[in-house]
Motif scaffolding. Structure first.
Motif, mmCIF file in Angstrom:
data_model
loop_
_atom_site.group_PDB
_atom_site.id
_atom_site.type_symbol
_atom_site.label_atom_id
_atom_site.label_comp_id
_atom_site.label_asym_id
_atom_site.label_seq_id
_atom_site.Cartn_x
_atom_site.Cartn_y
_atom_site.Cartn_z
ATOM 1 N N LEU A 3 0.859 -1.018 0.050
ATOM 2 C CA LEU A 3 0.176 0.095 0.209
ATOM 3 C C LEU A 3 0.924 1.291 -0.095
ATOM 4 O O LEU A 3 1.942 1.326 0.858
ATOM 5 N N PHE A 7 3.547 -0.377 4.083
ATOM 6 C CA PHE A 7 2.459 0.572 4.104
ATOM 7 C C PHE A 7 3.125 1.946 4.034
ATOM 8 O O PHE A 7 3.478 2.734 5.122
ATOM 9 N N VAL A 61 1.159 5.658 3.814
ATOM 10 C CA VAL A 61 -0.278 5.433 4.264
ATOM 11 C C VAL A 61 -0.682 6.347 5.281
ATOM 12 O O VAL A 61 0.100 6.416 6.578
ATOM 13 N N PHE A 103 6.716 0.423 7.362
ATOM 14 C CA PHE A 103 5.704 1.500 7.437
ATOM 15 C C PHE A 103 6.473 2.873 7.430
ATOM 16 O O PHE A 103 6.170 3.578 7.941
ATOM 17 N N ALA A 142 4.613 6.293 7.350
ATOM 18 C CA ALA A 142 3.080 6.051 7.675
ATOM 19 C C ALA A 142 2.617 7.063 8.601
ATOM 20 O O ALA A 142 3.307 7.163 9.560
#
Length: 124
Positions: free
Chosen positions: A66, A87, A90, A109, A112
């Protein structure tokens, strides 16, 4: 239903294109689902909006990336992510629950943002 169409694209044995760019999903209720295909092509959700992403007790056997997407609330509780996942950038608008999530590959991440409660309790 959105989740049925999403799962059909992921599960399609001839489908190499698992890219969702600029999509507006609404709610994706995929609890207790098994997302897999006979290939290793990643699921890419890029610059998309998901109101609620529920993968509670699900198994994801594809790489999951994502990037630059917005997720209202996310539930990955007791999920198994068997490949790499990312991610990147995100924005988690509300709660993000990764309690008891098992990451079998890399989990990234980078950049994020978590605007609500977040839990990685007992994740590994």
């Amino acid at each position: 239903m959105v989740q049925d169409k999403f799962e059909a694209v992921i599960d399609d044995p001839d489908g190499k294109n698992k890219d969702f760019i600029g999509a507006k999903f609404g709610d994706l209720h995929l609890e207790r689902a098994e997302l897999e295909a006979n290939d290793n092509h990643p699921i890419r959700i890029i610059g998309s909006e998901i109101d609620e992403l529920n993968l509670d007790r699900s198994v994801v056997d594809q790489p999951l990336f994502l990037s630059g997407s917005s997720i209202g609330s996310a539930n990955f509780k007791d999920a198994e992510l068997n490949k790499d996942c990312a991610f990147w950038g995100v924005q988690f608008e509300n709660e993000a629950d990764f309690t008891y999530t098992t990451f079998h590959g890399d989990a990234e991440f980078w950049s994020a943002t978590f605007n609500g409660a977040v839990s990685f309790y007992a994740s590994k």
